[in-house]
Design a protein around this motif. Sequence first.
Motif, short mmCIF file in Angstrom:
data_model
loop_
_atom_site.label_atom_id
_atom_site.label_comp_id
_atom_site.label_asym_id
_atom_site.label_seq_id
_atom_site.Cartn_x
_atom_site.Cartn_y
_atom_site.Cartn_z
N ALA A 1 76.16 -33.96 16.48
CA ALA A 1 76.79 -32.85 15.77
C ALA A 1 76.11 -31.52 16.10
O ALA A 1 76.75 -30.46 16.01
CB ALA A 1 76.76 -33.11 14.27
N ASP A 2 74.83 -31.57 16.45
CA ASP A 2 74.08 -30.34 16.73
C ASP A 2 73.97 -30.08 18.23
O ASP A 2 72.98 -29.50 18.70
CB ASP A 2 72.68 -30.43 16.12
CG ASP A 2 71.87 -31.62 16.67
OD1 ASP A 2 72.48 -32.52 17.30
OD2 ASP A 2 70.64 -31.64 16.48
N ALA A 3 74.97 -30.51 19.00
CA ALA A 3 74.91 -30.44 20.46
C ALA A 3 74.58 -29.04 20.97
O ALA A 3 73.72 -28.86 21.85
CB ALA A 3 76.23 -30.92 21.07
N PHE A 4 75.23 -28.01 20.41
CA PHE A 4 75.03 -26.66 20.94
C PHE A 4 73.68 -26.09 20.52
O PHE A 4 73.05 -25.34 21.28
CB PHE A 4 76.19 -25.76 20.53
CG PHE A 4 77.40 -25.93 21.40
CD1 PHE A 4 77.58 -25.13 22.52
CD2 PHE A 4 78.33 -26.92 21.13
CE1 PHE A 4 78.68 -25.30 23.36
CE2 PHE A 4 79.43 -27.10 21.96
CZ PHE A 4 79.61 -26.29 23.07
N ASP A 5 73.21 -26.45 19.35
CA ASP A 5 71.88 -26.00 18.94
C ASP A 5 70.81 -26.61 19.84
O ASP A 5 69.88 -25.93 20.28
CB ASP A 5 71.61 -26.38 17.48
CG ASP A 5 72.44 -25.57 16.50
OD1 ASP A 5 72.88 -24.46 16.87
OD2 ASP A 5 72.65 -26.04 15.37
N ARG A 6 70.95 -27.91 20.12
CA ARG A 6 69.99 -28.58 20.99
C ARG A 6 70.07 -28.04 22.40
O ARG A 6 69.05 -27.87 23.08
CB ARG A 6 70.21 -30.09 20.97
CG ARG A 6 69.72 -30.74 19.69
CD ARG A 6 70.02 -32.22 19.63
NE ARG A 6 69.43 -32.98 20.73
CZ ARG A 6 69.43 -34.31 20.78
NH1 ARG A 6 69.96 -35.00 19.77
NH2 ARG A 6 68.89 -34.95 21.79
N ALA A 7 71.29 -27.76 22.86
CA ALA A 7 71.46 -27.23 24.21
C ALA A 7 70.81 -25.85 24.34
O ALA A 7 70.15 -25.54 25.34
CB ALA A 7 72.95 -27.15 24.55
N ARG A 8 70.99 -25.03 23.32
CA ARG A 8 70.39 -23.69 23.35
C ARG A 8 68.85 -23.78 23.36
O ARG A 8 68.18 -23.05 24.09
CB ARG A 8 70.87 -22.88 22.15
CG ARG A 8 70.68 -21.38 22.31
CD ARG A 8 71.30 -20.63 21.15
NE ARG A 8 72.74 -20.77 21.09
CZ ARG A 8 73.59 -20.04 21.82
NH1 ARG A 8 73.12 -19.14 22.67
NH2 ARG A 8 74.88 -20.22 21.70
N ALA A 9 68.31 -24.71 22.57
CA ALA A 9 66.86 -24.89 22.54
C ALA A 9 66.34 -25.36 23.90
O ALA A 9 65.27 -24.94 24.36
CB ALA A 9 66.48 -25.88 21.45
N GLU A 10 67.11 -26.22 24.57
CA GLU A 10 66.67 -26.74 25.87
C GLU A 10 66.73 -25.65 26.93
O GLU A 10 65.86 -25.56 27.80
CB GLU A 10 67.54 -27.93 26.27
CG GLU A 10 66.84 -28.92 27.17
CD GLU A 10 65.67 -29.62 26.51
OE1 GLU A 10 64.67 -29.87 27.21
OE2 GLU A 10 65.74 -29.92 25.30
N LEU A 11 67.74 -24.79 26.86
CA LEU A 11 67.81 -23.66 27.79
C LEU A 11 66.63 -22.72 27.57
O LEU A 11 66.08 -22.17 28.53
CB LEU A 11 69.13 -22.90 27.61
CG LEU A 11 70.37 -23.54 28.25
CD1 LEU A 11 71.61 -22.75 27.86
CD2 LEU A 11 70.24 -23.61 29.77
N GLU A 12 66.24 -22.55 26.33
CA GLU A 12 65.07 -21.71 26.04
C GLU A 12 63.81 -22.32 26.64
O GLU A 12 62.96 -21.60 27.19
CB GLU A 12 64.90 -21.54 24.53
CG GLU A 12 63.80 -20.56 24.15
CD GLU A 12 63.80 -20.24 22.66
OE1 GLU A 12 62.89 -19.53 22.22
OE2 GLU A 12 64.71 -20.69 21.95
#
Length: 230
Positions: A118-129
């Motif tokens: 459910a938090d796919a985009f939050d996790r993706a943004r953290a990984e890009l950071e």
Amino acid sequence: MTDPVLALKDVTLSLSGNAGMVEILHGISMNVHKGETLGLIGPSGSGKSSLLMIMGGLERATTGRVAALGQDITDMSEDALARFRRDHMGIVFQSFHLIPTMTALENVATPLELAGHADAFDRARAELETVGLAHRADHFPSQMSGGEQQRVALARASAPRPKILLADEPTGNLDGANGAAIIDMLFDLRDRHGATLVLVTHSNTLAQRCDRVVRLTDGRVAADQLRAAE
């Protein structure tokens, strides 16, 4: 010693070519253990990438058995293999294989969405950071350099927290500085997530950063050496 993360037993691979069947791999048996970093080296055509693809279930062994995380993947269906890779493996290729119509953020979020996070985009943004690309989240692959695209590919591979990371010449399309940065990030991802890393490379310098180095020659294991303790 714990059960191996990857176990290959008498693996062969034969593929059909213009001149008939070509034998790529010959009776390879090896184990890779949890947290280990294995470098696969050897001349072009020695079977390194083919061996990596078999480990990831992207190529099927002609004979022999392949197990990953205690599961025999040799005869898994394509759908089952796809689910297994989604849940347990991260794969980084020399060619970045980003989806051109998706932004960096969407590319990284896609495997997480497919896995039902459910938090796919939050996790993706953290990984890009983590890979230094938070400011490029809304850019498309065509708007990024090769080094940036490979960092997105790294983020995509690591975001699901895979137990196994497979990398096939991840610096092959990059210059020296970008290549070195990508390798540092790859080893950092391994350390942060406790993944087992198998790395195909032509670089002896890179191979020496691995815990263990296997040299292939003509589709056979010519040497299998642990790195000397520093």
